[in-house]
Design a protein around this motif. Structure first.
Motif, PDB file in Angstrom:
ATOM      1  N   UNK A   1       0.874  -1.174   0.000  1.00 44.97           N
ATOM      2  CA  UNK A   1       0.000   0.000   0.000  1.00 44.97           C
ATOM      3  C   UNK A   1       0.906   1.217   0.000  1.00 44.97           C
ATOM      4  N   UNK A   2       0.825   2.041  -1.045  1.00 49.05           N
ATOM      5  CA  UNK A   2       1.811   3.115  -1.180  1.00 49.05           C
ATOM      6  C   UNK A   2       1.260   4.307  -1.950  1.00 49.05           C
ATOM      7  N   UNK A   3       1.761   5.474  -1.577  1.00 48.82           N
ATOM      8  CA  UNK A   3       1.611   6.690  -2.365  1.00 48.82           C
ATOM      9  C   UNK A   3       2.928   6.851  -3.107  1.00 48.82           C
ATOM     10  N   UNK A   4       2.997   6.365  -4.345  1.00 52.31           N
ATOM     11  CA  UNK A   4       4.267   6.235  -5.051  1.00 52.31           C
ATOM     12  C   UNK A   4       4.811   7.579  -5.531  1.00 52.31           C
ATOM     13  N   UNK A   5       6.145   7.707  -5.589  1.00 49.03           N
ATOM     14  CA  UNK A   5       6.735   8.844  -6.295  1.00 49.03           C
ATOM     15  C   UNK A   5       6.335   8.767  -7.767  1.00 49.03           C
ATOM     16  N   UNK A   6       5.696   9.804  -8.283  1.00 45.64           N
ATOM     17  CA  UNK A   6       5.107   9.710  -9.617  1.00 45.64           C
ATOM     18  C   UNK A   6       6.149   9.533 -10.714  1.00 45.64           C
ATOM     19  N   UNK A   7       7.344  10.098 -10.524  1.00 47.66           N
ATOM     20  CA  UNK A   7       8.345  10.032 -11.577  1.00 47.66           C
ATOM     21  C   UNK A   7       8.828   8.636 -11.878  1.00 47.66           C
ATOM     22  N   UNK A   8       8.713   7.726 -10.908  1.00 47.06           N
ATOM     23  CA  UNK A   8       9.171   6.345 -11.111  1.00 47.06           C
ATOM     24  C   UNK A   8       8.052   5.348 -10.846  1.00 47.06           C
ATOM     25  N   UNK A   9       6.809   5.820 -10.916  1.00 48.12           N
ATOM     26  CA  UNK A   9       5.676   4.947 -10.580  1.00 48.12           C
ATOM     27  C   UNK A   9       5.572   3.756 -11.520  1.00 48.12           C
ATOM     28  N   UNK A  10       5.862   3.953 -12.805  1.00 42.56           N
ATOM     29  CA  UNK A  10       5.777   2.844 -13.749  1.00 42.56           C
ATOM     30  C   UNK A  10       6.809   1.775 -13.418  1.00 42.56           C
TER      31      UNK A  10
ATOM     32  N   UNK B   1       1.156 -10.105  -5.552  1.00 37.92           N
ATOM     33  CA  UNK B   1       0.567  -9.719  -4.273  1.00 37.92           C
ATOM     34  C   UNK B   1      -0.458  -8.605  -4.488  1.00 37.92           C
ATOM     35  N   UNK B   2      -1.446  -8.479  -3.590  1.00 34.79           N
ATOM     36  CA  UNK B   2      -2.385  -7.363  -3.700  1.00 34.79           C
ATOM     37  C   UNK B   2      -1.654  -6.027  -3.564  1.00 34.79           C
ATOM     38  N   UNK B   3      -2.036  -5.060  -4.385  1.00 35.68           N
ATOM     39  CA  UNK B   3      -1.415  -3.744  -4.379  1.00 35.68           C
ATOM     40  C   UNK B   3      -2.493  -2.676  -4.309  1.00 35.68           C
ATOM     41  N   UNK B   4      -2.283  -1.654  -3.498  1.00 38.37           N
ATOM     42  CA  UNK B   4      -3.106  -0.449  -3.490  1.00 38.37           C
ATOM     43  C   UNK B   4      -2.134   0.708  -3.646  1.00 38.37           C
ATOM     44  N   UNK B   5      -2.159   1.356  -4.815  1.00 38.77           N
ATOM     45  CA  UNK B   5      -1.121   2.308  -5.175  1.00 38.77           C
ATOM     46  C   UNK B   5      -1.722   3.603  -5.682  1.00 38.77           C
ATOM     47  N   UNK B   6      -1.111   4.715  -5.306  1.00 39.24           N
ATOM     48  CA  UNK B   6      -1.514   6.028  -5.790  1.00 39.24           C
ATOM     49  C   UNK B   6      -0.672   6.391  -7.003  1.00 39.24           C
ATOM     50  N   UNK B   7      -1.354   6.786  -8.090  1.00 36.19           N
ATOM     51  CA  UNK B   7      -0.691   7.181  -9.324  1.00 36.19           C
ATOM     52  C   UNK B   7      -1.244   8.514  -9.808  1.00 36.19           C
ATOM     53  N   UNK B   8      -0.562   9.119 -10.754  1.00 36.22           N
ATOM     54  CA  UNK B   8      -1.180  10.185 -11.526  1.00 36.22           C
ATOM     55  C   UNK B   8      -2.424   9.616 -12.203  1.00 36.22           C
TER      56      UNK B   8
END
Length: 305
Positions: A139-148, A159-166
């Protein structure tokens, strides 16, 4: 136990994000791809987006920052509500990967009790380089520049993922064949998981505000309904064809052998169905890509790239 607004020793789950940032002693730096999520309501909801049957015994957070989401995740792993409404304690662990030394040190100090209790481990380093722990969900609020790059390091883990993206990136992840947002990202993400946008998050929920809207994406791992004999080749083949998304599949195969690694693209074209060859890559769903990739493996003499 101290009050949740004052720091170390506080109960988990209700720390004020602005107070955390003040205690951390430095603001998020947008030049380093840092934007603090400061909306309590969004923070409280994020852990609830894990699938109901997700194993939360070892959560992973990437980019802990000043710890607002870390606080909510510690609450997730340490308590749950029983059937009669009473709080129950449950065991669990949280590992946070944070590349900023000052924030990593602050997280260890702010959540010293959790570290001492074996609930929290803070790894200082780049999430693209460090060894990932054997986590059960992320579960993360990812750095957008390297989110991909981070997403595609996590997705193969199953694994289950809950991620914040643009928001734009999230829309590409969930797009279906034929939609304008559909592309390599859509096929690749959906190869590993059922992907859905569970909440859209406005710029105002962050400090400093990013230039774009955001979205929370849930990725629930699943086995695809098609067979892929060589996953690396499949993903490379998808990437290759989408570099020619406005061409027909016929021309895309012929023009991208240097990307896909096909030694004999013409042999693939000769073996493929004519109706399929007339289509464009953006109209093929993941199963069609898989079938075409298997055909290419059998006829196109693929090599390692």
């Amino acid at each position: 136990m101290t009050d949740s607004s004052t720091g170390v020793g506080a109960a988990y789950g209700d720390r004020d994000p602005d107070a955390l940032a003040r205690r951390a002693g430095e603001r998020a730096n947008p030049d380093r791809d840092q934007h603090f999520l400061v909306d309590d309501r969004v923070l409280d909801r994020i852990p609830t987006y894990l699938p109901d049957d997700a194993d939360a015994s070892h959560l992973l957070e990437i980019g802990g920052g000043a710890g607002a989401l870390t606080d909510r995740l510690l609450a997730t792993i340490t308590s749950t509500e029983s059937a009669d409404g009473d709080a129950e304690t449950r065991g669990g662990r949280l590992t946070v990967i944070e590349r900023d030394r000052n924030f990593a040190d602050f997280l260890r100090q702010e959540f010293a009790a959790a570290v001492d209790d074996g609930l929290l481990d803070v790894i200082e380093g780049d999430a693209l380089d460090v060894d990932l722990p054997p986590f059960t969900a992320c579960v993360s609020n990812l750095p957008y520049g390297v989110s991909s790059e981070i997403a595609f390091r996590l997705l193969p883990e199953g694994k289950p993922l809950v991620l914040m993206f643009q928001a734009e990136f999230a829309e590409r992840m969930v797009a279906s064949a034929g939609e304008s947002e559909y592309g390599r990202l859509s096929v690749s993400a959906q190869h590993y998981a059922a992907v859905e946008i569970v909440e859209r998050v406005p710029k105002e929920a962050f400090d400093p505000q990013p230039a774009v809207e955001s979205a929370i994406v849930r990725c629930t791992p699943r086995d695809p309904d098609y067979e892929v004999g060589d996953e690396a080749f499949f993903l490379r083949f998808v990437k290759a064809l989408f570099t020619q998304r406005r061409k027909t599949v016929r021309n895309a195969i012929r023009n991208t052998g240097h990307i896909s690694g096909l030694g004999d693209p013409d042999a693939v074209v000769d073996a493929a169905d004519e109706d399929l060859l007339r289509r464009r890559p953006g109209t093929l769903d993941p199963s069609a890509f898989a079938a075409l990739a298997e055909l290419a493996r059998g006829h196109g003499s693929p090599t390692e790239v």
